[in-house]
Design a protein around this motif. Structure first.
Motif, PDB file in Angstrom:
ATOM      1  N   UNK A  15       0.842  -1.193   0.000  1.00 25.67           N
ATOM      2  CA  UNK A  15       0.000   0.000   0.000  1.00 25.67           C
ATOM      3  C   UNK A  15       0.883   1.250   0.000  1.00 25.67           C
ATOM      4  N   UNK A  16       0.345   2.319  -0.555  1.00 20.89           N
ATOM      5  CA  UNK A  16       1.096   3.572  -0.633  1.00 20.89           C
ATOM      6  C   UNK A  16       0.900   4.359   0.656  1.00 20.89           C
ATOM      7  N   UNK A  17       1.915   4.285   1.519  1.00 20.74           N
ATOM      8  CA  UNK A  17       1.881   4.980   2.795  1.00 20.74           C
ATOM      9  C   UNK A  17       2.923   6.098   2.789  1.00 20.74           C
ATOM     10  N   UNK A  18       2.618   7.176   3.494  1.00 24.19           N
ATOM     11  CA  UNK A  18       3.571   8.297   3.556  1.00 24.19           C
ATOM     12  C   UNK A  18       3.614   8.888   4.954  1.00 24.19           C
ATOM     13  N   UNK A  19       4.792   9.224   5.434  1.00 29.15           N
ATOM     14  CA  UNK A  19       4.904   9.967   6.695  1.00 29.15           C
ATOM     15  C   UNK A  19       4.912  11.476   6.469  1.00 29.15           C
ATOM     16  N   UNK A  61      13.656  19.243  -4.190  1.00 32.10           N
ATOM     17  CA  UNK A  61      14.655  19.725  -3.246  1.00 32.10           C
ATOM     18  C   UNK A  61      14.012  20.628  -2.195  1.00 32.10           C
ATOM     19  N   UNK A  62      13.073  21.464  -2.598  1.00 35.77           N
ATOM     20  CA  UNK A  62      12.345  22.312  -1.653  1.00 35.77           C
ATOM     21  C   UNK A  62      11.523  21.452  -0.700  1.00 35.77           C
ATOM     22  N   UNK A  63      10.874  20.420  -1.227  1.00 39.54           N
ATOM     23  CA  UNK A  63      10.116  19.506  -0.369  1.00 39.54           C
ATOM     24  C   UNK A  63      11.042  18.799   0.619  1.00 39.54           C
ATOM     25  N   UNK A  76      16.820  10.967  -1.489  1.00 43.42           N
ATOM     26  CA  UNK A  76      16.328   9.603  -1.747  1.00 43.42           C
ATOM     27  C   UNK A  76      15.074   9.310  -0.933  1.00 43.42           C
ATOM     28  N   UNK A  77      14.902   9.992   0.217  1.00 42.15           N
ATOM     29  CA  UNK A  77      13.692   9.793   1.013  1.00 42.15           C
ATOM     30  C   UNK A  77      12.462  10.306   0.259  1.00 42.15           C
ATOM     31  N   UNK A  78      12.641  11.358  -0.487  1.00 41.08           N
ATOM     32  CA  UNK A  78      11.539  11.867  -1.324  1.00 41.08           C
ATOM     33  C   UNK A  78      11.337  10.946  -2.529  1.00 41.08           C
ATOM     34  N   UNK A  79      12.429  10.467  -3.102  1.00 45.86           N
ATOM     35  CA  UNK A  79      12.342   9.558  -4.247  1.00 45.86           C
ATOM     36  C   UNK A  79      11.606   8.265  -3.892  1.00 45.86           C
ATOM     37  N   UNK A  80      11.814   7.775  -2.671  1.00 50.63           N
ATOM     38  CA  UNK A  80      11.214   6.502  -2.253  1.00 50.63           C
ATOM     39  C   UNK A  80       9.769   6.644  -1.769  1.00 50.63           C
ATOM     40  N   UNK A  81       9.319   7.871  -1.585  1.00 59.70           N
ATOM     41  CA  UNK A  81       7.957   8.097  -1.088  1.00 59.70           C
ATOM     42  C   UNK A  81       6.975   8.094  -2.260  1.00 59.70           C
ATOM     43  N   UNK A  88       1.291  14.402  -5.568  1.00 62.07           N
ATOM     44  CA  UNK A  88       1.779  15.629  -6.199  1.00 62.07           C
ATOM     45  C   UNK A  88       2.096  15.451  -7.674  1.00 62.07           C
ATOM     46  N   UNK A  89       1.838  14.244  -8.171  1.00 63.10           N
ATOM     47  CA  UNK A  89       2.054  13.948  -9.599  1.00 63.10           C
ATOM     48  C   UNK A  89       3.491  14.255 -10.023  1.00 63.10           C
ATOM     49  N   UNK A  90       4.425  13.784  -9.210  1.00 60.21           N
ATOM     50  CA  UNK A  90       5.847  13.929  -9.515  1.00 60.21           C
ATOM     51  C   UNK A  90       6.299  12.680 -10.256  1.00 60.21           C
ATOM     52  N   UNK A  91       6.746  12.844 -11.476  1.00 62.11           N
ATOM     53  CA  UNK A  91       7.149  11.692 -12.285  1.00 62.11           C
ATOM     54  C   UNK A  91       8.649  11.432 -12.223  1.00 62.11           C
ATOM     55  N   UNK A  92       9.441  12.494 -12.127  1.00 65.89           N
ATOM     56  CA  UNK A  92      10.894  12.341 -12.147  1.00 65.89           C
ATOM     57  C   UNK A  92      11.533  13.124 -11.007  1.00 65.89           C
ATOM     58  N   UNK A  93      12.394  12.450 -10.253  1.00 69.47           N
ATOM     59  CA  UNK A  93      13.148  13.098  -9.191  1.00 69.47           C
ATOM     60  C   UNK A  93      14.621  12.766  -9.404  1.00 69.47           C
ATOM     61  N   UNK A  94      15.470  13.768  -9.574  1.00 67.48           N
ATOM     62  CA  UNK A  94      16.904  13.512  -9.802  1.00 67.48           C
ATOM     63  C   UNK A  94      17.550  12.831  -8.600  1.00 67.48           C
ATOM     64  N   UNK A  95      18.679  12.219  -8.837  1.00 67.68           N
ATOM     65  CA  UNK A  95      19.472  11.614  -7.767  1.00 67.68           C
ATOM     66  C   UNK A  95      20.343  12.679  -7.097  1.00 67.68           C
ATOM     67  N   UNK A  96      20.943  12.328  -5.966  1.00 64.77           N
ATOM     68  CA  UNK A  96      21.835  13.260  -5.277  1.00 64.77           C
ATOM     69  C   UNK A  96      23.008  13.646  -6.167  1.00 64.77           C
ATOM     70  N   UNK A  97      23.508  12.686  -6.938  1.00 64.79           N
ATOM     71  CA  UNK A  97      24.620  12.965  -7.850  1.00 64.79           C
ATOM     72  C   UNK A  97      24.205  13.964  -8.923  1.00 64.79           C
ATOM     73  N   UNK A  98      22.980  13.823  -9.420  1.00 65.16           N
ATOM     74  CA  UNK A  98      22.481  14.755 -10.433  1.00 65.16           C
ATOM     75  C   UNK A  98      22.328  16.161  -9.855  1.00 65.16           C
ATOM     76  N   UNK A  99      21.903  16.240  -8.605  1.00 63.35           N
ATOM     77  CA  UNK A  99      21.783  17.553  -7.956  1.00 63.35           C
ATOM     78  C   UNK A  99      23.145  18.216  -7.807  1.00 63.35           C
ATOM     79  N   UNK A 100      24.153  17.432  -7.439  1.00 64.31           N
ATOM     80  CA  UNK A 100      25.494  17.985  -7.296  1.00 64.31           C
ATOM     81  C   UNK A 100      25.989  18.556  -8.623  1.00 64.31           C
TER      82      UNK A 100
END
Length: 454
Positions: A15-19, A61-63, A76-81, A88-100
């Protein structure tokens, strides 16, 4: 079977659970405030068609910063949620390496883009300032960073020394990211002018407040020219000390139980006009006469320095007590807000050894902080006094379950939170309609009915 202290079993679920239910409400508000369009219009875009857009980089990143993330790897905590991404209809979230890589690539251009975004949302924030003088506070803050490119500061540690400008209620109107060895008094007039340039056309500051690093003739002359009332912590140079010593006891009036106040007119060699110098004398424990021979001149000088405090001002209409009260509000409007930026949004940590990349990241942190101030305007009145860490506990970290059925998305929460969250969503919707001024946005009511909280 392995023994445990309490008798309950652990099982997995698909199930899709979120904290982060409260973070999803924030994310919905940010989308309603047209953050996607504003980000993509002001930030550099990907050169490849399949590359991440500026919004796809900044939004998660703001979230993350609102969720309490401290380092880039926390993305990665946002990516795994998956539940948060679904809501929020987020389809793509960059990795930490991509952010750097993103921070390194865009540096100064990215920082300028963030300032342009902040400037647009400033117009909305100014509407919350009603019947108040517009006051600018500036202050330098030290960020300790043991990077190989960080410069050593007077605080005996390597790091950076950004200058931060706040207006009423803590909005960060501008920042100037500096090396750690930069003097807090360096280019303060230029920074004051940069802050003024962020205001909408036709607006200006009514007052300017700062610590003794801004005790400069050029700043005083600028404030006089622009008709800005200043209150700046004074520097006790030889001339000021001589005048303080000549103030008779009967010239002091009682300010508080342990403080007395007096004033005199002062000028500097390069100021165009004279100004008032408010002197506060503190009743601190005196030295014993018999101990004078055992106390060094340095200790005695420190004792005298701590005993007197000065405020320079060109405000000729207010009483000394009113000026002192106004100046001391800097502790809340500037110093405590910087603590919120550094501790609440974790800007005390900088992710790279590259100066421009860190400057860009710090600018993103100020955007996240400013958006938080806007978001608090639609929260219940009891929430508006809270710091972001308290909001984590009372709102952001509410648990929820996301259910998708027949093209409808339902967010399920505990009964005690439903009314709170739904009221915030309704106020967010009304706020966004006012912000956008587009009549066709009324049609969003039908869309809102599809995404419900039960």
């Amino acid at each position: 079977m392995t023994q445990t202290i309490l008798k309950f079993a652990l099982e997995t679920t698909n199930e899709k659970l979120t904290p982060r239910t409260g973070v999803s409400i924030l994310g919905e508000y940010l989308k309603g405030m047209d953050l996607e369009r504003i980000c993509n219009a002001n930030m550099p875009q990907a050169k490849r068609a399949n590359g991440y857009s500026a919004f796809e980089f900044l939004y998660p990143l703001i979230l993350m910063l609102h969720s309490g993330g401290r380092v880039l790897d926390d993305i990665k905590e946002i990516r795994l949620d998956n539940a948060l991404s679904t809501l929020l209809k987020i389809e793509n979230i960059p990795t930490a390496s991509a952010y750097s890589k993103y921070l390194h690539k865009h540096g100064t251009i990215g920082e300028d883009g963030i300032k342009a975004i902040n400037k647009q949302y400033l117009k909305r924030f100014l509407k919350t300032i009603k019947d108040e003088e517009l006051i600018l506070d500036i202050d330098a803050t030290f960020i300790e960073a043991h990077k190989n490119t960080a410069k050593w500061s007077y605080k005996d540690a390597p790091g950076y020394m950004p200058m931060v400008g706040h207006i009423n209620n803590g909005w960060v109107i501008d920042t100037d990211f500096r090396d750690g060895n930069a003097s807090p008094a360096e280019k303060n007039l230029e920074f004051l002018k940069d802050c003024a340039s962020q205001l909408p056309l036709g607006m200006k500051f009514d007052r300017f407040r700062a610590d003794s690093a801004s005790y400069q003739a050029s700043i005083f002359n600028y404030c006089e020219k622009e008709n800005i009332k200043f209150t700046v912590s004074g520097q006790k140079d030889r001339s000021v000390w001589k005048t303080i010593k000549n103030i008779r006891d009967e010239e002091y009036t009682q300010l508080s139980k342990r403080e007395q106040v007096a004033e005199f007119v002062h000028t500097m060699s390069k100021t165009d006009k004279s100004f008032r110098m408010i002197v506060i004398k503190k009743d601190i424990t005196p030295t014993l006469p018999t101990m004078d021979g055992y106390i060094s001149k340095e200790v005695m000088a420190q004792y005298e320095d701590e005993r007197y405090y000065c405020i320079a001002t060109n405000d000729n209409d207010s009483t000394p007590t009113e000026i002192i009260k106004l100046h001391r509000q800097r502790a809340e409007t500037s110093e405590n807000k910087i603590k919120e930026l550094k501790n609440g949004f974790n800007m005390s940590y900088l992710p790279t050894s590259n100066f421009k990349a860190n400057s860009f990241y710090f600018a993103i942190g100020t955007l996240a902080y400013n958006l938080f101030l806007l978001f608090k305007e639609i929260l219940d009145s009891s929430f508006k006094k809270y710091t972001v860490k308290t909001i984590h506990y009372k709102l952001y970290n509410i648990a929820g379950k996301v259910v998708s059925h027949a093209r409808e998305i339902t967010l399920k929460v505990n009964e005690q939170f439903k009314e709170l969250l739904q009221n915030i969503r309704f106020r967010a919707y009304e706020e966004c309609l006012e912000w956008l001024h587009y009549p066709w946005k009324i049609d969003m009511k039908s869309k809102r009915a599809q995404d419900t909280i039960v």
